[in-house]
Design a protein around this motif. Structure first.
Motif: not given
Length: 490
Positions: A276, A285, A327, A329-331, A334, A336, A360, A365
């Motif tokens: 990660t 990522r 995968t 994650e782009d918070r 929002h 995934l 998201v 989360w």
């Protein structure tokens, strides 16, 4: 001149008297310490105290009415702990109270054994060495049935250790299942954050077994974050068995899998690794890889005999698989993405999955971080798209050949019969529509001609996860809700 000589002589005399008094003071402290430990139910054959280097050494330690605690050798140097506490037998071995502070420059244990007859558990450690152990005072207020477990979590939440090396560790549960580790090294532990971890020869042995059921030769990890599970286990309402949530890890790898269980079923596995990295403050990522998985059942194994016969009917000696999944994650946005998940079986089949979730929110989360699957029903996250691609290399043909050998029918007849069955299939509790028939027809054509089967989900609008309960209800229109289509190509 004479006065200066007299003064110098007096100083030297005081130093000499002090130096001569040190062994007496050390012996007195050792006797008081031994007596204090005895009052706490800990018997020690020999106690040695070093005042100059602030050290304590114990040998042949035994505690409990039936010797539940035994330590052949215990040494601590560079102690930072009030002297009156030491003289009363309060030190980091049975006498240290929950919540008390402590600093040890170096800690050494040899042949540590602890049993809990009431719980049926036992621990053993061959050797343990720790450097720069720093434990500040922490909250010890707790009224509940799991005091020891909660206090241990709170201790781990404030503890710092530069380096910890442990060898010959084993734990036996009430069910007599034993877990053991030949060597464990932890570097840079700071209040739940671990810089690096290395574990050699981890084994799990079932009760009464002569050989370990599962073994892992080497485990390494870097950048481990245990703060969330420690915080959960430190709370007043925590109970054993509650989910601990996700444990973030920068890198991790397990390799050298073996054991009796894998041998009996003809399984082998090269390695499992995870990685990660943060591309920015809000974008992360992750990648998971499973390498060199092999199924090669032996005729000498009764448990694997059925699988061996099945593979022989497919004219396959062994099955090799690899898995690689990324995968993102782009918070900030929002979102995934399941960017690229591949299951690869050389000369058999390739399967690829990609998906994208939008909207998201923080609740999503939290659900992922705390491993609370039911919480997904309360999020605003929605499935925007998904694609499953199946590339047949020989699996379909081999499977039909195996079925034909069992039925005595030609392979072509078996292929046609399976395609017909798929077209007529009516899944229970699902609304049968024309779109459903089209999807089933696409799968049937894949059976008839092979090639590449692509299943696309493009719901319009995006399918919110709160609607998952609708998909499980009788009469649900799965195809329309998910926007499913199936295409076949060569």
């Amino acid at each position: 001149m004479r006065k200066s000589v007299v003064a110098l002589g007096a100083v030297l005399a005081l130093i000499g008297i002090g130096a001569a008094a040190i062994p007496f003071a050390e012996g007195f402290a050792a006797s008081r310490l031994k007596a204090g430990l005895a009052q706490n139910g800990v018997q020690v054959e020999m106690v040695t105290v070093g005042l100059l280097d602030r050290s304590i050494a114990l040998s042949n330690v035994a505690g409990g009415p039936n010797g539940e605690l035994r330590v052949d050798e215990w040494q601590a140097s560079g102690l930072a702990w009030p002297l009156d506490e030491l003289l009363q037998g309060r030190l980091p071995l049975r006498g240290l109270n929950w919540g008390d502070p402590l600093h040890v420059a170096r800690l050494y244990l040899r042949n540590f054994r602890l049993a809990q007859p009431d719980a049926g558990n036992s621990w053993t450690i061959g050797e343990l060495t720790g450097t720069n152990i720093d434990l500040p005072r922490y909250d010890s207020t707790y009224e509940g049935p799991f005091r020891n477990e909660v206090m241990m979590a709170r201790l781990l939440g404030v503890l710092s250790v530069d380096r910890l090396e442990q060898s010959g560790f084993s734990y036996t549960s009430l069910e007599l299942m034993t877990q053991s580790v030949a060597r464990l090294t932890v570097t840079g532990y700071v209040r739940g954050l671990i810089d690096s971890l290395e574990m050699k020869d981890w084994q799990v042995k079932p009760a009464g077994a002569r050989m370990a059921g599962v073994t892992v030769a080497e485990t390494t990890a870097r950048g481990i974050d245990l703060r969330r599970p420690i915080a959960l286990a430190s709370s007043l309402d925590w109970e054993p068995g509650m989910p601990i949530g996700r444990v973030p890890m920068a890198e991790g790898r397990m390799s050298g899998f073996g054991g009796d269980l894998m041998t009996r079923y003809g399984l082998s596995l090269g390695s499992v690794s995870t990685e990660t990295r943060r591309e920015s403050g809000d974008v992360g990522r992750s990648r998971l890889r499973v390498e060199d998985f092999v199924l090669a059942p032996s005729l000498r194994s009764v448990e694997a005999l059925g699988m061996r016969m099945l593979l022989q009917s497919m004219n396959v000696k062994e099955v090799r698989l690899g898995f690689d999944c990324s995968t993102v994650e782009d918070r900030a946005r929002h979102a995934l993405k399941v960017e690229d998940c591949k299951l690869n079986g050389p000369d058999l089949v390739d399967i690829t999955l990609a998906a994208r979730l939008i909207d998201v929110d923080d609740e999503f989360w939290r659900t992922i971080d705390e491993a609370d699957p039911f919480g997904l029903l309360g999020t605003k996250a929605a499935l925007a798209s998904a694609r499953l691609v199946v590339v047949d290399k020989s699996l379909l043909q081999r499977s039909l050949q195996a079925k034909a050998r069992l039925s005595g029918q030609p392979v072509a007849a078996e292929r046609a019969a399976l395609a017909t069955e798929i077209r007529r299939y009516q899944p229970p509790g699902v609304l049968i529509t024309q779109d459903m028939s089209k999807v089933l027809d696409g799968v049937a054509r894949f059976v008839e001609q092979g090639g590449v089967l692509t299943l696309d989900a493009a719901p319009q609008p995006a399918l919110g996860l709160e609607k998952l309960d609708y998909l499980l209800k009788p009469g649900a229109d799965l195809v329309n809700a998910l926007g499913l289509t199936a295409t076949v190509s060569r």
